[in-house]
Write an enzyme that holds these catalytic residues in place. Structure first.
Site, short mmCIF file in Angstrom:
data_model
loop_
_atom_site.label_atom_id
_atom_site.label_comp_id
_atom_site.label_asym_id
_atom_site.label_seq_id
_atom_site.Cartn_x
_atom_site.Cartn_y
_atom_site.Cartn_z
N TYR A 45 -6.50 12.83 -5.19
CA TYR A 45 -5.25 12.59 -4.45
C TYR A 45 -4.73 13.91 -3.87
CZ TYR A 45 -0.49 10.68 -3.72
OH TYR A 45 0.73 10.28 -3.19
N SER A 84 2.53 14.16 0.81
CA SER A 84 3.16 14.14 -0.51
C SER A 84 3.50 15.58 -0.85
CB SER A 84 2.14 13.59 -1.52
OG SER A 84 2.52 13.88 -2.84
P1 NAD Z 1 2.34 1.23 -2.99
O1 NAD Z 1 1.22 1.10 -3.94
O2 NAD Z 1 3.66 0.61 -3.32
O3 NAD Z 1 1.92 0.70 -1.54
C1 NAD Z 1 0.69 1.07 -0.99
C2 NAD Z 1 0.28 -0.02 0.00
O4 NAD Z 1 -0.96 0.41 0.58
C3 NAD Z 1 0.03 -1.37 -0.65
O5 NAD Z 1 0.70 -2.38 0.08
C4 NAD Z 1 -1.48 -1.53 -0.59
O6 NAD Z 1 -1.92 -2.88 -0.45
C5 NAD Z 1 -1.82 -0.69 0.64
N1 NAD Z 1 -3.22 -0.25 0.66
C6 NAD Z 1 -3.94 0.28 -0.36
N2 NAD Z 1 -5.19 0.51 0.04
C7 NAD Z 1 -5.27 0.12 1.34
C8 NAD Z 1 -6.30 0.10 2.29
N3 NAD Z 1 -7.56 0.51 1.99
N4 NAD Z 1 -6.03 -0.36 3.54
C9 NAD Z 1 -4.78 -0.80 3.85
N5 NAD Z 1 -3.77 -0.82 2.98
C10 NAD Z 1 -4.01 -0.37 1.73
O7 NAD Z 1 2.50 2.81 -2.77
P2 NAD Z 1 3.66 3.70 -2.13
O8 NAD Z 1 4.26 4.50 -3.23
O9 NAD Z 1 4.52 2.92 -1.23
O10 NAD Z 1 2.75 4.72 -1.30
C11 NAD Z 1 2.67 4.73 0.12
C12 NAD Z 1 2.20 6.09 0.55
O11 NAD Z 1 3.15 7.07 0.11
C13 NAD Z 1 0.86 6.52 -0.05
O12 NAD Z 1 0.11 7.22 0.91
C14 NAD Z 1 1.26 7.43 -1.18
O13 NAD Z 1 0.25 8.36 -1.49
C15 NAD Z 1 2.47 8.11 -0.56
N6 NAD Z 1 3.37 8.74 -1.50
C16 NAD Z 1 3.95 8.02 -2.49
C17 NAD Z 1 4.81 8.67 -3.38
C18 NAD Z 1 5.47 7.93 -4.52
O14 NAD Z 1 6.01 8.61 -5.39
N7 NAD Z 1 5.50 6.62 -4.53
C19 NAD Z 1 5.08 10.04 -3.23
C20 NAD Z 1 4.46 10.74 -2.19
C21 NAD Z 1 3.61 10.08 -1.33
#
Ligand code: NAD
Length: 259
Positions: A154, A141
């Protein structure tokens, strides 16, 4: 077809960024294992890929469960002979100032992002080292390289992933494993939608102000990064043809962070 005949496992791919990457990988010719805590969303994502003509399987996997991670990778090996690409993407968020943060909430966020990434890495490397090598990827991130208030576990976990990615790049090189980390800015997934009202409450500002003055304030154009932006980068990193590109963090954030 930049990923033809490659097998990928993506954690947290039932929805959000992980699902978009799974769809892009499948369109580029990869066989995709969609691993998620939530088997129903993983199954829906895999069904959608197959309906579009791709190859995909769904796996129930809690990335903090050592046995579940090892079993998931074994299922991929049984089906397709092992992974070439693994992406530790599963993640959660928790909003609280440090002085009010429960130890259990700190531990949970670190557990999913950092300990989960270790378990996924170990299982993936065992298959890649036994095969032709591969590409290890991490979902970092902008919070891998910057901090924001209210997100200490985080930020700490995402910084930790940089170290794991670099350690894998060093150890993996002799086994033809490359390792890179994707660092997105804010993307409007359920993870972000949930924190908009939480941050508004904690900071005593409107949701509109959270978006404009907190999330997008330092971008060059006030725009959210999209799942497509992140997925395109994930394809590029997985497909890169040589070990010239390893141990790198690539920020995709509309200029929020420049490195
Ligand atoms: P999201 O909440 O839409 O999806 C996350 C997924 O991870 C969900 O399907 C959930 O069921 C799954 N998950 C959660 N805990 C889990 C576990 N213990 N084992 C297996 N699966 C698990 O989130 P997103 O925004 O798609 O985020 C995905 C990744 O991207 C994350 O690592 C997040 O930190 C990173 N990220 C997101 C953003 C953003 O702005 N959305 C920015 C930078 C990084």
């Amino acid at each position: 077809m930049r990923l033809k005949n490659r097998t990928a496992l993506i954690t947290g791919a039932g929805r959000g960024i992980g699902r978009a990457i799974a769809e892009h990988y499948a369109r580029e010719g990869a066989r995709v294992a969609i691993a998620d805590l939530d088997l129903q969303t993983a199954t829906e994502a895999a069904d959608a890929i197959r309906a579009a003509g791709g190859e995909a399987i769904a796996l129930a996997m809690d990335v903090t469960d050592e046995q579940a991670v090892d079993d998931g990778f074994k299922a991929v090996a049984d089906q397709w002979g092992g992974v070439d690409i693994a992406l530790a993407n599963a993640g959660i968020q928790h909003i609280d100032p440090i002085h009010k943060l429960a130890y259990a909430d700190w531990q949970k966020v670190i557990d999913v992002h950092l300990h989960g990434a270790f378990l996924v890495t170990r299982a993936a490397l065992r298959q890649m080292y036994a095969g032709k090598g591969g590409a290890m990827l991490y979902m970092g991130s902008v919070h891998s390289v910057e901090a924001s208030p209210l997100k200490s576990p985080y930020v700490a976990a995402k910084h930790g992933l940089l170290g794991l990615c670099r350690a894998v790049a060093k150890e993996g090189a002799e086994h033809k494993v490359r390792s890179n980390i994707i660092c997105p800015g804010f993307v409007r997934t359920p993870l972000v939608e949930k924190q908009i009202p939480e941050q508004a409450k904690e900071l005593a500002i409107s949701e509109e102000e959270v978006i404009r003055n907190v999330m997008l304030k330092n971008t060059v154009d006030g725009e959210f990064t999209t799942v497509e932006d992140v997925a395109e980068l994930a394809v590029h990193l997985a497909a890169f043809p040589s070990s010239a590109l390893t141990g790198q963090s690539i920020v995709v954030s509309h200029g929020w962070h420049m490195q």
